[in-house]
Design a protein around this motif. Structure first.
Motif, PDB file in Angstrom:
ATOM      1  N   ILE A  12     -67.227 -31.410 -18.166  1.00 40.58           N
ATOM      2  CA  ILE A  12     -67.362 -31.370 -16.693  1.00 40.58           C
ATOM      3  C   ILE A  12     -68.782 -30.940 -16.327  1.00 40.58           C
ATOM      4  CG2 ILE A  12     -66.570 -30.274 -14.571  1.00 40.58           C
ATOM      5  CD1 ILE A  12     -63.816 -29.918 -15.836  1.00 40.58           C
ATOM      6  N   HIS A  13     -69.195 -29.795 -16.872  1.00 36.24           N
ATOM      7  CA  HIS A  13     -70.535 -29.276 -16.567  1.00 36.24           C
ATOM      8  C   HIS A  13     -70.862 -28.109 -17.496  1.00 36.24           C
ATOM      9  CE1 HIS A  13     -73.403 -26.517 -14.622  1.00 36.24           C
ATOM     10  NE2 HIS A  13     -73.933 -27.600 -14.108  1.00 36.24           N
ATOM     11  N   GLY A  14     -72.043 -28.112 -18.071  1.00 38.23           N
ATOM     12  CA  GLY A  14     -72.583 -26.962 -18.817  1.00 38.23           C
ATOM     13  C   GLY A  14     -71.569 -26.293 -19.729  1.00 38.23           C
ATOM     14  N   ASN A  15     -71.435 -24.982 -19.571  1.00 37.18           N
ATOM     15  CA  ASN A  15     -70.410 -24.252 -20.312  1.00 37.18           C
ATOM     16  C   ASN A  15     -69.083 -24.330 -19.568  1.00 37.18           C
ATOM     17  OD1 ASN A  15     -72.153 -23.293 -22.327  1.00 37.18           O
ATOM     18  ND2 ASN A  15     -72.829 -21.613 -21.009  1.00 37.18           N
ATOM     19  N   GLY A  16     -68.014 -24.256 -20.352  1.00 37.11           N
ATOM     20  CA  GLY A  16     -66.675 -24.187 -19.771  1.00 37.11           C
ATOM     21  C   GLY A  16     -65.848 -23.214 -20.597  1.00 37.11           C
ATOM     22  N   SER A  51     -78.628 -25.238  -4.058  1.00 38.45           N
ATOM     23  CA  SER A  51     -78.874 -25.328  -5.498  1.00 38.45           C
ATOM     24  C   SER A  51     -77.730 -26.067  -6.180  1.00 38.45           C
ATOM     25  CB  SER A  51     -79.011 -23.932  -6.108  1.00 38.45           C
ATOM     26  OG  SER A  51     -77.747 -23.353  -6.319  1.00 38.45           O
ATOM     27  N   GLY A  52     -76.537 -25.967  -5.605  1.00 38.55           N
ATOM     28  CA  GLY A  52     -75.354 -26.606  -6.210  1.00 38.55           C
ATOM     29  C   GLY A  52     -74.806 -25.819  -7.380  1.00 38.55           C
ATOM     30  N   HIS A  53     -75.489 -24.736  -7.743  1.00 41.54           N
ATOM     31  CA  HIS A  53     -74.981 -23.923  -8.854  1.00 41.54           C
ATOM     32  C   HIS A  53     -74.710 -22.515  -8.373  1.00 41.54           C
ATOM     33  CE1 HIS A  53     -74.714 -21.540 -12.492  1.00 41.54           C
ATOM     34  NE2 HIS A  53     -74.247 -22.657 -13.022  1.00 41.54           N
ATOM     35  N   THR A  54     -73.513 -22.038  -8.666  1.00 43.56           N
ATOM     36  CA  THR A  54     -73.183 -20.699  -8.184  1.00 43.56           C
ATOM     37  C   THR A  54     -72.376 -19.888  -9.180  1.00 43.56           C
ATOM     38  OG1 THR A  54     -72.226 -19.466  -6.349  1.00 43.56           O
ATOM     39  CG2 THR A  54     -71.054 -21.472  -7.017  1.00 43.56           C
ATOM     40  N   ILE A  77     -65.941 -20.673 -15.946  1.00 40.88           N
ATOM     41  CA  ILE A  77     -64.800 -21.550 -15.639  1.00 40.88           C
ATOM     42  C   ILE A  77     -65.207 -22.556 -14.561  1.00 40.88           C
ATOM     43  CG2 ILE A  77     -62.404 -21.676 -14.833  1.00 40.88           C
ATOM     44  CD1 ILE A  77     -61.998 -18.812 -15.868  1.00 40.88           C
ATOM     45  N   ASN A  78     -64.996 -23.834 -14.851  1.00 33.70           N
ATOM     46  CA  ASN A  78     -65.397 -24.895 -13.930  1.00 33.70           C
ATOM     47  C   ASN A  78     -64.332 -25.175 -12.877  1.00 33.70           C
ATOM     48  OD1 ASN A  78     -68.045 -25.643 -14.779  1.00 33.70           O
ATOM     49  ND2 ASN A  78     -67.163 -26.549 -16.631  1.00 33.70           N
ATOM     50  N   HIS A  79     -64.746 -25.914 -11.848  1.00 34.59           N
ATOM     51  CA  HIS A  79     -63.850 -26.334 -10.756  1.00 34.59           C
ATOM     52  C   HIS A  79     -63.140 -27.633 -11.126  1.00 34.59           C
ATOM     53  CE1 HIS A  79     -62.772 -27.783  -6.655  1.00 34.59           C
ATOM     54  NE2 HIS A  79     -63.137 -28.952  -7.158  1.00 34.59           N
TER      55      HIS A  79
HETATM   56  C1  SAM Z   1     -69.181 -20.612 -11.959  1.00 31.22           C
HETATM   57  S1  SAM Z   1     -70.270 -21.857 -12.615  1.00 31.22           S
HETATM   58  C2  SAM Z   1     -69.289 -22.581 -13.889  1.00 31.22           C
HETATM   59  C3  SAM Z   1     -70.037 -22.650 -15.203  1.00 31.22           C
HETATM   60  C4  SAM Z   1     -71.018 -23.781 -15.330  1.00 31.22           C
HETATM   61  N1  SAM Z   1     -70.398 -24.902 -16.025  1.00 31.22           N
HETATM   62  C5  SAM Z   1     -72.274 -23.365 -16.064  1.00 31.22           C
HETATM   63  O1  SAM Z   1     -72.491 -23.741 -17.219  1.00 31.22           O
HETATM   64  O2  SAM Z   1     -73.080 -22.597 -15.467  1.00 31.22           O
HETATM   65  C6  SAM Z   1     -70.183 -22.991 -11.262  1.00 31.22           C
HETATM   66  C7  SAM Z   1     -71.119 -24.158 -11.337  1.00 31.22           C
HETATM   67  O3  SAM Z   1     -70.740 -25.059 -12.382  1.00 31.22           O
HETATM   68  C8  SAM Z   1     -70.895 -26.420 -11.946  1.00 31.22           C
HETATM   69  N2  SAM Z   1     -69.565 -27.031 -11.840  1.00 31.22           N
HETATM   70  C9  SAM Z   1     -68.376 -26.404 -11.903  1.00 31.22           C
HETATM   71  N3  SAM Z   1     -67.360 -27.272 -11.738  1.00 31.22           N
HETATM   72  C10 SAM Z   1     -67.915 -28.493 -11.567  1.00 31.22           C
HETATM   73  C11 SAM Z   1     -67.378 -29.770 -11.318  1.00 31.22           C
HETATM   74  N4  SAM Z   1     -66.068 -30.002 -11.233  1.00 31.22           N
HETATM   75  N5  SAM Z   1     -68.245 -30.820 -11.161  1.00 31.22           N
HETATM   76  C12 SAM Z   1     -69.583 -30.604 -11.241  1.00 31.22           C
HETATM   77  N6  SAM Z   1     -70.157 -29.404 -11.463  1.00 31.22           N
HETATM   78  C13 SAM Z   1     -69.332 -28.345 -11.641  1.00 31.22           C
HETATM   79  C14 SAM Z   1     -71.566 -26.351 -10.573  1.00 31.22           C
HETATM   80  O4  SAM Z   1     -72.960 -26.355 -10.754  1.00 31.22           O
HETATM   81  C15 SAM Z   1     -71.093 -24.999 -10.069  1.00 31.22           C
HETATM   82  O5  SAM Z   1     -71.910 -24.454  -9.070  1.00 31.22           O
END
Ligand code: SAM
Ligand code: ZN
Length: 160
Positions: A12-16, A51-54, A77-79
């Motif tokens: 989904i994105h980055g770490n999960g 930023s789209g990242h939180t 944890i991702n959305h």
């Molecule tokens: C609390 S962090 C979750 C961890 C994130 N994957 C990371 O590695 O930093 C929230 C961010 O992850 C990304 N993210 C989470 N869920 C996503 C989704 N369903 N689609 C795209 N980006 C997502 C967005 O950038 C979001 O602001």
């Protein structure tokens, strides 16, 4: 006691965060930890909005949890639009700053599944194409709305 959850790279994105074993519905998985900041402090959500990242989690009207400082793996944890977890608010009897958020399994989760919850993020501004792109959802669920954003707060029907 074998650990329940593990952090690794996500599709989904980055770490999960993933189930390290089968998890029954209702299991309390992890607290969303972090320093408490006020909504005004650093205009927290405004900065995140573009930023789209939180790592922010709105705890109540007075406090936001900033997992960027003092956070644990709950911040990874991702959305998802079809989440398998839910964040439950546990009110402190006298001090709202001490309210806590515990992530729980919403249904039975199989070993290896990525944990997700619905972020429920909404901003009180018009959703421009730029903002929609910034907050595009990549959860991959069949019912994915394509965005992590809920309808803007000023457009919500409050008559119900
Ligand atoms: C609390 S962090 C979750 C961890 C994130 N994957 C990371 O590695 O930093 C929230 C961010 O992850 C990304 N993210 C989470 N869920 C996503 C989704 N369903 N689609 C795209 N980006 C997502 C967005 O950038 C979001 O602001
Ligand atoms: Zn989605």
């Amino acid at each position: 006691m074998p650990r329940l959850i593990v952090t690794r790279r996500s599709k989904i994105h980055g770490n999960g965060v993933f189930a390290a074993q089968d998890i029954p519905a209702g299991t309390q998985l992890i607290e969303y930890k972090g320093r408490r900041i006020t909504p005004k402090q650093a205009d927290a959500w405004h900065d995140e909005m573009y930023s789209g990242h939180t790592f922010l989690f709105t705890l109540n009207e007075d406090w936001i949890i900033d997992a960027g400082t003092g956070g644990n793996s709950a911040r990874w944890i991702n959305h998802s639009c079809a989440p398998n977890c839910i964040p439950y608010l546990h009110d402190h009897p006298t001090d709202r700053k001490k309210d806590r958020v515990i992530i729980e399994a919403l249904r039975d989760i199989r070993k290896g599944e990525e944990l997700t919850y619905d972020y429920g993020i909404a901003f009180d501004v018009p959703y421009t194409a730029r903002l929609k792109k910034i907050w595009a959802c990549r959860c991959g669920a069949p019912n994915c709305t394509g965005t992590m954003l809920k309808p803007p707060t000023h457009e919500r029907d409050t008559t119900a």
